[in-house]
Design a protein around this motif. Structure first.
Motif, short mmCIF file in Angstrom:
data_model
loop_
_atom_site.label_atom_id
_atom_site.label_comp_id
_atom_site.label_asym_id
_atom_site.label_seq_id
_atom_site.Cartn_x
_atom_site.Cartn_y
_atom_site.Cartn_z
N SER A 78 7.34 7.61 -5.84
CA SER A 78 6.42 7.20 -6.90
C SER A 78 5.20 8.11 -6.89
N GLU A 79 4.52 8.17 -8.01
CA GLU A 79 3.34 9.01 -8.13
C GLU A 79 2.25 8.55 -7.16
N SER A 80 2.12 7.25 -6.99
CA SER A 80 1.09 6.74 -6.07
C SER A 80 1.38 7.12 -4.62
N GLU A 81 2.65 7.32 -4.28
CA GLU A 81 3.00 7.78 -2.94
C GLU A 81 2.75 9.28 -2.78
N LYS A 94 0.60 11.32 -4.62
CA LYS A 94 -0.77 11.82 -4.80
C LYS A 94 -1.75 10.96 -4.01
N LYS A 95 -2.71 11.65 -3.37
CA LYS A 95 -3.72 10.95 -2.57
C LYS A 95 -5.09 11.25 -3.16
N ASN A 96 -6.06 10.42 -2.85
CA ASN A 96 -7.46 10.63 -3.27
C ASN A 96 -7.59 10.81 -4.78
N VAL A 97 -6.89 10.00 -5.55
CA VAL A 97 -6.91 10.08 -7.02
C VAL A 97 -8.21 9.45 -7.51
N THR A 98 -9.00 10.23 -8.23
CA THR A 98 -10.24 9.72 -8.81
C THR A 98 -10.35 10.21 -10.24
#
Length: 154
Positions: free
Chosen positions: A27-30, A32-36
Motif C-alpha cells: 500500500s502507498e501508506s506502507e 511512503k514515510k514522512n508524508v506531509t
C-alpha cells in the motif's frame, strides 16, 4: 505415455511460473514515510521565473540539445527556491579523435514540480473563495443599507 510426460512438464512449468511471478501488494501508506502536505506553494511559485531560451549548441558540440525556442526555467532560480527538483546530468560529447569529454548540465525535474504547482492552485482557489464570500457579504450589507435608507426617506 508421451501425453502424461507432457502434462507433467506443463504442470512443472506452470508451478515454476507462478512462483517466479509472484506479486507483492504494497500500500502507498506502507511505501511512503514522512508524508506531509505541501504548504506555502503559492509563495514558491511566485518566486519562480519562467523563461524562454535557445540552447547554445556551439558550446558543447556533439551534445544533442533541442533546437528552437524552449520554455522552462533558469536552474539557478529554481535551485534557490526548490533545490530538490534540480538535477545534474553528465553529458558526454566528442573531444577529439576517439576521446570523449563530460559536461555537467543542470536540469529541472518538471514532473516533481507538478505537486507544488497544484498546491499553489489550491491556495489561490482558497483565496478566491474567501474573496467571493467577502464580496457576497458586502453586497448583502450594501443592499440592506440601501433598503434601510429608502425606508427612512419615506
Amino acid at each position: 505415455m508421451k501425453t502424461s510426460n507432457f502434462m507433467m512438464m506443463l504442470f512443472a512449468l506452470s508451478s515454476f511460473t507462478s512462483v517466479a511471478f509472484a506479486q507483492t501488494k504494497v500500500s502507498e501508506s506502507e511505501l511512503k514515510k514522512n508524508v506531509t502536505p505541501i504548504s506555502g506553494a503559492l509563495t514558491v511559485v511566485n518566486s519562480l521565473e519562467p523563461v524562454t531560451y535557445n540552447y547554445n549548441t556551439q558550446l558543447l558540440k556533439g551534445v544533442k540539445f533541442p533546437s528552437g525556442t524552449q520554455y522552462g526555467f533558469n536552474t539557478d532560480n529554481v535551485q534557490s527556491v526548490l533545490p530538490g527538483v534540480v538535477r545534474t546530468e553528465s553529458k558526454l560529447y566528442p573531444a577529439g579523435k576517439g576521446s570523449m569529454q563530460s559536461a555537467d548540465v543542470k536540469t529541472v525535474d518538471l514532473q516533481s514540480m507538478v505537486p507544488v504547482l497544484l498546491g499553489a492552485i489550491k491556495e489561490q482557489q482558497q483565496q478566491i473563495d474567501a474573496l467571493k464570500a467577502e464580496v457576497q457579504s458586502l453586497r448583502r450589507g450594501s443592499n440592506s443599507n440601501t433598503s434601510a435608507a429608502i425606508k427612512s426617506d419615506k
